[in-house]
Scaffold this motif. Structure first.
Motif, PDB file in Angstrom:
ATOM      1  N   VAL A   2      21.444  27.531  -9.664  1.00  0.00           N
ATOM      2  CA  VAL A   2      20.921  28.761 -10.240  1.00  0.00           C
ATOM      3  C   VAL A   2      21.119  28.678 -11.737  1.00  0.00           C
ATOM      4  O   VAL A   2      22.250  28.522 -12.221  1.00  0.00           O
ATOM      5  CB  VAL A   2      21.646  29.996  -9.672  1.00  0.00           C
ATOM      6  N   LEU A   3      20.026  28.754 -12.476  1.00  0.00           N
ATOM      7  CA  LEU A   3      20.094  28.793 -13.930  1.00  0.00           C
ATOM      8  C   LEU A   3      19.813  30.216 -14.366  1.00  0.00           C
ATOM      9  O   LEU A   3      18.905  30.874 -13.852  1.00  0.00           O
ATOM     10  CB  LEU A   3      19.071  27.837 -14.548  1.00  0.00           C
ATOM     11  N   THR A   4      20.584  30.694 -15.289  1.00  0.00           N
ATOM     12  CA  THR A   4      20.423  32.066 -15.734  1.00  0.00           C
ATOM     13  C   THR A   4      20.694  32.137 -17.222  1.00  0.00           C
ATOM     14  O   THR A   4      21.238  31.213 -17.827  1.00  0.00           O
ATOM     15  CB  THR A   4      21.346  33.019 -14.957  1.00  0.00           C
ATOM     16  N   GLY A   5      20.312  33.239 -17.828  1.00  0.00           N
ATOM     17  CA  GLY A   5      20.492  33.399 -19.270  1.00  0.00           C
ATOM     18  C   GLY A   5      19.529  34.426 -19.802  1.00  0.00           C
ATOM     19  O   GLY A   5      19.083  35.320 -19.089  1.00  0.00           O
ATOM     20  N   GLY A   6      19.188  34.282 -21.072  1.00  0.00           N
ATOM     21  CA  GLY A   6      18.313  35.250 -21.717  1.00  0.00           C
ATOM     22  C   GLY A   6      19.075  36.429 -22.281  1.00  0.00           C
ATOM     23  O   GLY A   6      18.527  37.226 -23.033  1.00  0.00           O
ATOM     24  N   GLY A  46      12.815  27.752   1.199  1.00  0.00           N
ATOM     25  CA  GLY A  46      13.926  26.832   0.951  1.00  0.00           C
ATOM     26  C   GLY A  46      14.085  26.472  -0.500  1.00  0.00           C
ATOM     27  O   GLY A  46      14.277  25.295  -0.857  1.00  0.00           O
ATOM     28  N   VAL A  47      14.001  27.452  -1.386  1.00  0.00           N
ATOM     29  CA  VAL A  47      14.098  27.209  -2.828  1.00  0.00           C
ATOM     30  C   VAL A  47      15.457  26.608  -3.165  1.00  0.00           C
ATOM     31  O   VAL A  47      16.509  27.113  -2.729  1.00  0.00           O
ATOM     32  CB  VAL A  47      13.877  28.521  -3.602  1.00  0.00           C
ATOM     33  N   THR A  48      15.445  25.532  -3.932  1.00  0.00           N
ATOM     34  CA  THR A  48      16.694  24.854  -4.322  1.00  0.00           C
ATOM     35  C   THR A  48      17.047  25.047  -5.790  1.00  0.00           C
ATOM     36  O   THR A  48      18.203  24.913  -6.165  1.00  0.00           O
ATOM     37  CB  THR A  48      16.603  23.351  -4.038  1.00  0.00           C
ATOM     38  N   THR A  49      16.042  25.334  -6.629  1.00  0.00           N
ATOM     39  CA  THR A  49      16.285  25.525  -8.064  1.00  0.00           C
ATOM     40  C   THR A  49      15.658  26.840  -8.486  1.00  0.00           C
ATOM     41  O   THR A  49      14.460  27.058  -8.293  1.00  0.00           O
ATOM     42  CB  THR A  49      15.690  24.368  -8.895  1.00  0.00           C
ATOM     43  N   LEU A  50      16.490  27.700  -9.080  1.00  0.00           N
ATOM     44  CA  LEU A  50      16.053  29.058  -9.365  1.00  0.00           C
ATOM     45  C   LEU A  50      16.499  29.459 -10.757  1.00  0.00           C
ATOM     46  O   LEU A  50      17.668  29.267 -11.131  1.00  0.00           O
ATOM     47  CB  LEU A  50      16.661  30.014  -8.327  1.00  0.00           C
ATOM     48  N   TRP A  51      15.558  30.004 -11.513  1.00  0.00           N
ATOM     49  CA  TRP A  51      15.889  30.593 -12.825  1.00  0.00           C
ATOM     50  C   TRP A  51      15.831  32.107 -12.700  1.00  0.00           C
ATOM     51  O   TRP A  51      14.848  32.658 -12.205  1.00  0.00           O
ATOM     52  CB  TRP A  51      14.909  30.130 -13.902  1.00  0.00           C
ATOM     53  N   LEU A  52      16.907  32.780 -13.140  1.00  0.00           N
ATOM     54  CA  LEU A  52      16.962  34.239 -13.139  1.00  0.00           C
ATOM     55  C   LEU A  52      17.397  34.720 -14.512  1.00  0.00           C
ATOM     56  O   LEU A  52      18.293  34.123 -15.128  1.00  0.00           O
ATOM     57  CB  LEU A  52      17.974  34.752 -12.099  1.00  0.00           C
ATOM     58  N   THR A  53      16.766  35.778 -14.987  1.00  0.00           N
ATOM     59  CA  THR A  53      17.289  36.404 -16.191  1.00  0.00           C
ATOM     60  C   THR A  53      18.669  36.972 -15.892  1.00  0.00           C
ATOM     61  O   THR A  53      19.034  37.206 -14.734  1.00  0.00           O
ATOM     62  CB  THR A  53      16.374  37.540 -16.659  1.00  0.00           C
TER      63      THR A  53
END
Length: 1002
Positions: free
Chosen positions: A373-377, A345-352
C-alpha cells in the motif's frame, strides 16, 4: 531558553597563605537553560563548554553544533568581509555526506527509451496476458496495443505528432487508458481534463494548453466549454477509428519528448501546467527501488486521471507487464472499494492520506490481501499507520512524497518499525535516479537536524510550466552541486530536515509559517501535537486574521470515534507541550475534515470559526437545563463545545436541523415548542429563559416576523413543502436593512391544528394573516418551490378582492399545470415520458431506466396511484424527506403539502410574475424557460437566473445574490407604483394591457 556567555575578563588566580587556587569543573546534574554556550578567552585561544537539556538534544546533535561553530569561526577569519549568513557551517566530510553519499541513487534503467517503446516490448513478451480490466471490459496486452494503434493512426491523420498536446476529457475507464497510450504512440502528449470540473476551469486549462484536439464522448462533450479545439467523440466516431490499421506506427520521439501536461493549483489561484517528459515516467516505474513492480502484480487505477498518482498506477502496471484494474467511474464507497480489492485480487494500491485514514478507520481488514500500500499526498496519521501495521502485518506500507513537478514520487519511506510513539511518519530517502537537497535561504546545505527548503534534482524533473517562463525560472533553478552542465533543481517550497540516520522528515510548507505576536510559528507543529491527544483523530491548524483580533491560529479537530474532549482539555494538553503563543485562539470540532478531489485537506473549505468576541468568550452552561440544551445542540449540529450565547444559525443551523433540534427539545422538556421560537431565542441562554419563564405559553400564528423594522412595504415569504420558514432567515439578512420580512408558515406545525390540504385554502388563510400587519396593498409575496404555487394563488385572490399586488417572486417553482396537462398524456407512463426531462433532477434513474415504463403500464391502478403519489412527493421534494424520518407534525404538514400540490390547478392571473430559476440544477430541467408560468401570467414572466441549485439557492453563499435581485425587483416595483396614476381602477385597467414578455437575465 538559550544563554550565551563570553568570559573575556582575565581570571586572576593568586595563592594565599601557601594555598594553590585553580578552577574546578562542576557538573550540577541539571541544565538551567535549554542550551548554554560558555566561551572564555585564554592564552590566545577560545575554550568553552556546552550545557544542554537532554530531553531536547542528544550528544551527536551537540557535537555537530560545536563543529559548526568552529567552522563558522574559521570561515570568519579566512573571509572576514563575507556576510555572516554566507559563511560555511559544514566541514568537508559532512558536506560530502549530505551532497554526495545521501544522493548516491544512480541505478540502471532504460533512461533513453520512450513509454510506447517499452510498452510494445512488454506486448511482445506476453501478448496474451491481461493488461486492463474495467466495467465489463477485459483487454490483453495484444488487444490493448491494437486498440491504441488504431486510435493513434486516426489521431496522426488529425495532426497529432511530437510535442502536440491532446486533451482527454474522459472519466476513469478503459477508454481513457487506450487514449493515453494512443496519444503517446502518435507522438503527442496527453492533457487530462476532469469532466467533473466546472466549465470555467476547463476553459482556463484549454486556453493554457491549447490542444488542437480533445478526446471525449458525446455525453461528456456537453460539459466542455466553447474552444478552438476540435472534439473527437470516441463513441460517435467508433466506426471510423475501428477502420484504421491495428499495426504499430513509427514516430520520432525521444526520452526528452513531452509525455503529458498535468495541472496543479497555483498560489495565485491560476492553475499551472507541469510539462513532464518520457524519461521522468520511465525513471518512476522501471527498476524502482521503493516498491516491487513486476508482471505478477495487480494495480488498481483509483486516482483521478488529472492527479499525478494516476501516472504511477497506469504506467507502473503497463510498463512492467502487470494487470491494471480500473475502478468504477464514480468515486467508490469504502464498501465498494473493499469489493474491488477482493474480487480482483489487487496487490498494489495507492491511497491518498485521507482515503488511507478512512479505510484504516472503517475497513482495515480489506487491506489485508494487498501486498503493498502506497500512500501520501498529505501528512500521515501516526495512529492509523500503527493500526494498519497491527491489522496487516504482511503488507508493506510505503509513505510516498513528491510534487507533480518531480513526476509523482521523489522520496519514499517504508514503515517497518513500531511507530506508535512517533510524532510523525518521515518521507524517507530519494528514490532511484533522484537527488534531494535541503538548503537554506542562500541555497547552502543545512546541517543534519536543521530545517531547510527541499530541492529536487535528477531524471524525474519536469521541463517546467507551459506558457509560464517567469514561473519556470523562479521555481526551476540552476543546480550548483550537480556534475552535469545545465543541471536544474526544483524548489518545492516544502520544509524538511535530515534525521541523523539519513531519513528525511517533512515539516510543512515554507509559506505555511506564520508570525504570531512577533514569534515564528509553524502551524504544522501545532497540528502534530494536537494529533498526539488520544481523543483526537485528526487536526488542522490555520492562521486567520481579523481587523479586531489580528493574526491568530484556528484549530479544526476531528474527535476519535466513541471519544469526547473539550476545548479546555485540549488547551491544557497543548500548554503542557507548547509555549503559550502557539496556542490556537479558537477550536472548531468537525465530523470530518473537508477534502479536495485528490484527497488532500481542503483548507479553503474550512468554516470560519465564530470569533471569541461574537461568542461572548464562550460561556459554559450554568444549570441542568442549559447543560441538557447544550448537549442537544451539540448532537444536532455536530459542533463541540457550544456555549450558551452561541447563535444557532451562526453555528450552521438551517431548517432541517432546526426541526430536529426542536423535536429533541420537545421530548426532553415534555412540552410543545414552535419551530419559529428560534428566531426569538437563537441561543441556549435565551431559550432556557423562555422555557423557565412562569406562564410562558408559545403563541401560534402562520405569520412569523423575521424582521419587523423598516419603512418599506413588507415582503411575505411563503413556506415550501416542509411548512417552516427558518430557511428565509438568511434571505432576510441579505435584503435591505429597511426591508421588513415576514415568514408564512403552514398550519399544523404546532401539532394542534389540522394541516390544510388545498392550496386555495392555504392562500385564503395566509391572506387573512398578512392583512393583520398590512391592511392595504401593494402586497409583495414570495414562495419557495411548492410555496411559489401558494404565493401565486394568494396574489390571484388578492387581485380578485381588489387589492393591489406588487412583486410575486417564485423561487425555482414550476407551475403544477405541467403535471395536469391532458395533452401531455393521462397515464402514468405517458406522463413520465412527457415530462421525463423536467423531473430528471428528482427522479434520476429511478423511473427512466429501460423497461420501467412498460412495467408501470401493466400494473394495477393501485400501483399506478402509489407511483403517482411518489412522483408528486419528488416533484415538491425537499431532500430531508427522502433521507430522514421527520417529527410527527412536520411529517403531517409535508404530506398535506404533497396532497395540496397534487390537487391544485392554477387559473390565470392578470398580472406579472417574477421567476428566480436556479442556474445549476433547477427544480425542472425543462425546455420551457418559464417553467410553465407563461400560460398563466397575463402580465408576462420576468426571469432571473441565480447561482446554486434548487436546494442551495437559499443557502450561503448563493442567497446573497438571490437577495440582491429580489431587492432590486422590490425597489423597482415601488418606483413604478409611485409613477403610476393613483386611481385604483385605472391601475387595474392598465395592468390587463401589459405586453406579455419573458425576460432572461438581470
Amino acid at each position: 531558553q538559550v544563554l550565551f556567555v563570553f568570559q573575556n575578563t582575565p581570571m586572576c588566580v593568586s595563592s594565599a597563605h601557601g594555598l594553590a587556587i585553580r578552577p574546578v569543573e562542576v557538573d550540577p546534574g541539571t541544565a538551567k537553560f535549554d542550551l548554554t554556550v560558555n566561551l572564555a578567552e585564554a592564552d590566545g585561544r577560545l575554550e568553552g563548554w556546552i550545557e544542554y537539556a537532554t530531553d531536547l538534544f542528544d550528544a551527536d546533535r551537540i557535537e555537530r553544533m560545536a563543529g559548526h561553530l568552529e567552522r563558522l569561526l574559521d570561515g570568519s577569519i579566512i573571509e572576514p568581509d563575507t556576510w555572516i549568513s554566507r559563511l560555511p557551517l559544514l566541514r568537508g566530510e559532512e558536506l560530502r555526506e549530505l551532497l554526495v553519499e545521501r544522493n548516491a541513487t544512480s541505478a540502471a534503467y532504460p533512461r533513453d527509451r520512450c513509454i510506447q517503446e517499452l510498452f510494445e516490448a512488454v506486448v511482445d513478451e506476453a501478448p496474451d496476458a491481461v493488461a486492463v480490466v474495467g466495467e465489463g471490459e477485459r483487454l490483453t496486452y495484444r488487444e490493448l496495443d491494437r486498440h491504441a494503434n488504431r486510435l493513434a493512426r486516426y489521431l496522426k491523420r488529425r495532426g497529432v505528432g511530437p510535442e502536440v498536446p491532446v486533451g482527454v476529457c474522459l472519466e476513469r475507464s478503459v477508454d481513457a487508458v487506450v487514449s493515453f497510450l494512443a496519444i503517446l504512440k502518435a507522438g503527442g502528449a496527453y492533457v487530462p481534463l476532469d469532466p467533473a470540473q466546472p466549465k470555467a476551469r476547463l476553459a482556463v486549462l484549454l486556453q493554457d494548453a491549447s490542444p488542437p484536439l480533445v478526446l471525449t464522448t458525446s455525453l461528456l462533450a456537453a460539459g466542455l466549454p466553447e474552444h478552438a479545439a476540435a472534439r473527437v467523440e470516441l463513441d460517435s466516431e467508433k466506426r471510423v477509428i475501428r477502420a484504421e490499421s491495428p499495426e504499430r506506427l513509427a514516430v520520432e520521439t525521444s526520452a526528452e519528448s513531452l509525455a503529458y501536461l498535468m495541472y496543479t493549483s497555483g498560489s495565485t489561484g491560476a492553475p499551472k501546467g507541469v510539462a513532464v517528459v518520457h524519461r521522468g515516467i520511465v525513471r518512476l516505474v522501471r527498476s524502482a527501488d521503493y516498491a516491487r513492480l513486476s508482471s505478477d502484480g495487480v494495480f488498481l487505477q483509483l486516482a483521478p486521471l488529472a492527479f499525478d498518482a494516476s501516472t504511477f498506477e497506469i504506467w507502473g502496471a503497463l510498463l512492467n507487464g502487470a494487470r491494471l484494474v480500473v475502478a468504477p467511474r464514480e468515486a467508490p464507497s469504502l464498501a465498494e472499494l473493499e469489493r474491488v480489492l477482493r474480487d480482483h485480487g489487487v496487490t498494489t494500491l495507492w491511497l491518498t492520506a485521507g482515503l488511507f485514514d478512512a479505510m484504516v478507520d472503517e475497513k482495515p481488514e480489506a487491506l489485508k490481501g494487498v501486498r503493498q500500500v502506497l500512500t501520501g499526498g498529505d501528512v500521515l496519521s501516526v495512529p492509523r499507520v500503527a493500526k494498519f501495521r497491527s491489522v496487516c502485518p504482511e503488507s508493506r506500507l510505503i509513505n510516498g512524497y513528491g510534487p507533480t513537478e518531480g513526476t509523482t514520487f521523489t522520496c519514499c519511506y517504508e514503515v517497518t518499525e513500531d511507530v506508535s510513539e512517533w510524532n510523525s511518519i518521515p518521507i524517507g530517502r530519494p528514490i532511484a535516479n533522484t537527488r534531494v537537497y535541503l538548503l537554506d535561504s542562500n541555497r547552502q546545505p543545512v546541517p543534519v537536524g536543521i530545517p531547510g527548503e527541499l530541492y529536487i534534482g535528477g531524471d524525474g524533473l519536469g521541463r517546467g510550466y507551459v506558457g509560464r517562463p517567469d514561473l519556470t525560472v523562479e521555481k526551476f533553478v540552476a543546480d550548483p552541486f550537480g556534475l552535469e552542465p545545465g543541471g536544474r533543481l526544483y524548489r518545492t517550497g516544502d520544509r524538511a530536515r535530515y534525521r541523523s540516520d539519513g531519513v528525511i522528515e517533512f515539516l510543512g510548507r515554507l509559506d505555511g509559517q506564520v508570525k504570531i505576536r512577533g514569534y515564528c510559528v509553524e502551524p504544522g507543529e501545532v497540528e502534530s501535537t494536537l494529533r498526539q491527544h488520544p481523543s483526537v483523530r485528526d487536526a488542522v491548524v490555520v492562521m486567520r486574521e481579523s481587523a479586531v483580533s489580528g493574526k491568530a491560529l484556528s484549530a479544526y479537530v476531528v474527535v476519535a470515534r466513541d471519544a469526547s474532549v473539550s476545548t479546555e482539555k485540549l488547551v491544557d494538553f497543548l500548554l503542557e507541550r507548547l509555549p503559550e503563543y502557539m496556542l490556537p485562539s479558537t477550536f472548531t470540532f468537525l465530523r470530518a475534515l473537508p477534502l479536495t478531489e485528490n484527497g488532500k485537506v481542503d483548507r479553503q473549505a474550512l468554516p470560519v470559526p465564530a470569533p471569541p468576541e461574537a461568542r461572548g468568550g464562550f460561556v459554559a452552561p450554568r444549570n441542568d437545563l442549559e447543560r441538557e440544551l447544550a448537549a442537544i445542540w451539540e448532537e444536532t449540529l455536530g459542533v463541540k463545545p457550544i456555549g450558551i450565547r452561541d447563535n444557532f444559525f451562526d453555528l450552521g443551523g438551517h431548517s432541517l436541523l432546526a426541526a430536529k433540534l426542536v423535536a429533541r427539545i420537545e421530548r426532553a422538556v415534555g412540552r410543545s415548542i414552535p419551530l419559529v421560537v428560534l428566531f426569538d431565542a437563537p441561543t441556549i441562554e435565551r431559550l432556557a429563559d423562555l422555557l423557565q419563564g412562569e406562564g410562558w405559553v408559545p403563541s401560534w400564528s402562520s405569520l412569523v416576523p423575521i424582521r419587523r423594522e423598516g419603512s418599506k412595504v413588507p415582503l411575505f415569504c411563503v413556506h415550501g413543502v416542509g411548512g417552516n420558514v427558518v430557511g428565509f432567515r438568511d434571505l432576510a439578512k441579505h435584503l435591505s436593512a429597511d426591508q421588513p420580512v415576514y415568514g408564512v408558515q403552514a398550519v399544523g406545525l404546532d401539532g394542534q391544528q389540522a394541516p390544510l390540504t388545498r392550496v386555495e385554502d392555504m392562500a385564503r388563510h395566509y391572506v387573512k394573516e398578512i392583512r393583520t400587519v398590512q391592511s392595504e396593498g401593494p402586497y409583495h409575496v414570495a414562495g419557495a418551490s411548492f410555496g411559489g404555487n401558494v404565493a401565486f394563488e394568494m396574489a390571484r385572490q388578492l387581485r380578485a378582492a381588489g387589492s393591489e399586488v406588487g412583486l410575486i417572486a417564485l423561487l425555482d417553482t414550476f407551475a403544477t399545470t405541467c403535471l395536469h396537462s391532458k395533452e401531455r398524456g393521462t397515464t402514468v407512463g405517458q406522463s413520465l415520458r412527457a415530462y421525463g426531462e423536467r423531473m430528471w433532477f428528482h427522479l434520476g434513474n429511478l423511473f427512466l431506466q429501460p423497461g420501467r415504463l412498460s412495467y408501470v403500464r401493466k400494473k394495477s391502478k393501485t400501483l399506478k396511484r402509489r407511483i403517482r403519489s411518489q412522483l408528486w412527493r419528488i416533484a415538491f421534494h425537499s431532500y430531508e424527506v427522502r433521507s430522514r424520518r421527520l417529527p410527527g407534525a412536520l411529517q403531517d404538514v409535508k404530506e398535506s403539502c404533497y396532497l395540496a400540490g397534487r390537487r391544485y390547478v392554477p387559473t390565470p392571473y392578470t398580472g406579472r410574475v417574477t421567476l428566480f430559476r436556479a442556474k445549476k440544477r433547477s427544480v425542472a430541467d425543462s425546455p420551457d424557460v418559464d417553467l410553465g408560468w407563461g400560460s398563466l401570467a397575463g402580465g408576462g414572466v420576468e426571469i432571473y437566473e441565480v447561482p446554486g441549485d434548487h436546494e442551495s439557492m437559499l443557502g450561503k453563499p448563493h442567497v446573497a445574490i438571490l437577495a440582491g435581485k429580489i431587492q432590486t425587483c422590490l425597489d423597482r416595483r415601488e418606483a413604478d407604483r409611485l409613477r403610476e396614476p393613483t386611481d385604483a381602477a385605472l391601475r387595474r385597467a392598465s395592468s390587463a394591457e401589459v405586453f406579455v414578455t419573458s425576460r432572461v437575465g438581470p
